[in-house]
Enzyme design. Structure first.
Site, PDB file in Angstrom:
ATOM      1  N   SER A 146       0.870  -1.175   0.000  1.00 50.79           N
ATOM      2  CA  SER A 146       0.000   0.000   0.000  1.00 50.79           C
ATOM      3  C   SER A 146       0.904   1.220   0.000  1.00 50.79           C
ATOM      4  O   SER A 146       2.096   1.116   0.317  1.00 50.79           O
ATOM      5  CB  SER A 146      -0.887  -0.016   1.248  1.00 50.79           C
ATOM      6  OG  SER A 146      -1.503   1.235   1.466  1.00 50.79           O
ATOM      7  N   TYR A 159      -2.648  -1.576  10.408  1.00 47.44           N
ATOM      8  CA  TYR A 159      -2.664  -1.902   8.989  1.00 47.44           C
ATOM      9  C   TYR A 159      -1.448  -1.290   8.300  1.00 47.44           C
ATOM     10  O   TYR A 159      -0.734  -1.961   7.553  1.00 47.44           O
ATOM     11  CB  TYR A 159      -3.955  -1.386   8.344  1.00 47.44           C
ATOM     12  CG  TYR A 159      -3.987  -1.533   6.842  1.00 47.44           C
ATOM     13  CD1 TYR A 159      -4.347  -2.735   6.260  1.00 47.44           C
ATOM     14  CD2 TYR A 159      -3.647  -0.463   6.007  1.00 47.44           C
ATOM     15  CE1 TYR A 159      -4.378  -2.880   4.874  1.00 47.44           C
ATOM     16  CE2 TYR A 159      -3.664  -0.594   4.633  1.00 47.44           C
ATOM     17  CZ  TYR A 159      -4.035  -1.802   4.068  1.00 47.44           C
ATOM     18  OH  TYR A 159      -4.046  -1.929   2.704  1.00 47.44           O
ATOM     19  N   LYS A 163       1.771  -3.121   6.431  1.00 44.98           N
ATOM     20  CA  LYS A 163       2.119  -2.842   5.044  1.00 44.98           C
ATOM     21  C   LYS A 163       3.555  -2.313   4.933  1.00 44.98           C
ATOM     22  O   LYS A 163       4.236  -2.556   3.934  1.00 44.98           O
ATOM     23  CB  LYS A 163       1.124  -1.864   4.428  1.00 44.98           C
ATOM     24  CG  LYS A 163      -0.266  -2.468   4.225  1.00 44.98           C
ATOM     25  CD  LYS A 163      -0.225  -3.686   3.318  1.00 44.98           C
ATOM     26  CE  LYS A 163      -1.599  -4.257   3.038  1.00 44.98           C
ATOM     27  NZ  LYS A 163      -1.577  -5.433   2.128  1.00 44.98           N
TER      28      LYS A 163
END
Length: 306
Positions: A146, A159, A163
């Site tokens: 991401s 999150y 990533k």
């Protein structure tokens, strides 16, 4: 020793996380180009429908029910691919769940689940893939990260941390492959901006509002990037001008970029419709959000009165 394939025709591709979003889109597009696709995800009934769609269009695909946080189930993906097609040319780790909200409002079990899927699950897939590639003498691992891999984003705390780990792992693996003399094994990381996929409605959400983000990209640009990376991987591949701009900005002005990104995330969240706290689909799969597109942009237009 078998040479690295240079065409999508008959390429054997594992797509982990294939029941919706990028994974579904990439699996269908790869099959349309003649690749033999192994689809893996938790929702077996959805995978079977995608396989039927691919076969009806003249393609080749099989499905494997698997939760990537379970190393034994990841082994089953590998075994099914090699048992059916005798090799794996590309392994796409398109796995990812999220938990949105202030770090302290998100239950620890949700933080742990995000790590289990996004980082440990990706490590399990990478390990299975690279051991197979070293046996073959070639292969490509495509990890879906991401822009959060480069720019840590408020309200997507754990999150974003996972990533970042994805990109760090990919970099390390490429160096280790170089040291081992494995010139025909490559690892690439796809780094999209916020994209309109079912990820947003599947994420656990403790913001008090429906999930949204500014200037969401269409998922097709990421699907195309994944398909291209199967033959031409890049160690870092920001997708679209917003991701590229954010990546450059963070290298030049890290603190300012993080502050502006955080302000945008909070402002967008506050504009959204109310929603009660929920765990989404991170612990148990749900039977909605099955497409490539998540319908988030359409809802945002309604929320904004457009």
């Amino acid at each position: 020793m078998t040479a690295r394939p240079d065409t999508l025709q008959n390429l054997v591709v594992v797509v982990a996380g294939a029941s919706s979003g990028f994974g579904r889109g990439a699996a269908v597009k790869l099959a349309a180009h003649g690749a033999k696709v192994v689809l893996a995800a938790r929702r077996k009934n959805v995978l079977d429908e995608i396989v039927q769609e691919i076969v009806a269009s003249g393609g080749t695909a099989i499905s494997v029910e698997a939760d990537v946080s379970d190393v034994n189930q990841v082994a089953e993906i590998h075994n099914a691919a090699v048992g059916t097609f005798n090799r794996i040319d590309v392994w796409v780790n398109s796995v990812g769940v999220g938990a949105i909200g202030f770090f302290w409002d998100i239950p620890l079990e949700d933080h742990a689940r995000v790590v289990d899927v996004n980082l440990k699950g990706l490590i399990y897939g990478a390990h299975a893939a690279l051991r197979q590639f070293r046996t073959q003498g070639y292969g490509t691992l495509v990890n879906v990260g991401s822009i959060d891999s480069e720019v840590p984003l408020a309200l997507q705390n754990t999150y974003a941390a996972t990533k970042a780990g994805v990109l760090s792992l990919s970099r390390s693996l490429n160096e280790e492959l170089r040291l081992a003399g494995e010139d025909d094994i490559k690892v690439g990381t796809i780094m999209p901006w916020a994209v309109d996929t079912p990820w947003w409605t599947h994420a656990a959400n403790y913001t008090g509002h429906e999930p949204r983000m500014a200037m969401m990209d269409d998922p097709e640009i990421v699907v195309d990037a994944i398909v291209t990376a199967c033959l031409h991987p890049k160690e870092e591949q920001p997708v679209g001008w917003k991701a590229k701009t954010s990546d450059i900005s963070h290298h030049l002005m890290p603190d300012l970029t993080e502050r502006l990104s955080a302000d945008i995330a909070k402002k967008e969240s506050d504009k959204a419709s109310p929603r009660a706290p929920n765990q989404g689909a991170i612990h148990q799969p749900v039977q909605d959000g099955l497409g490539v597109d998540g319908g988030i942009r359409a809802r945002m237009r309604k929320e904004d009165g457009r």
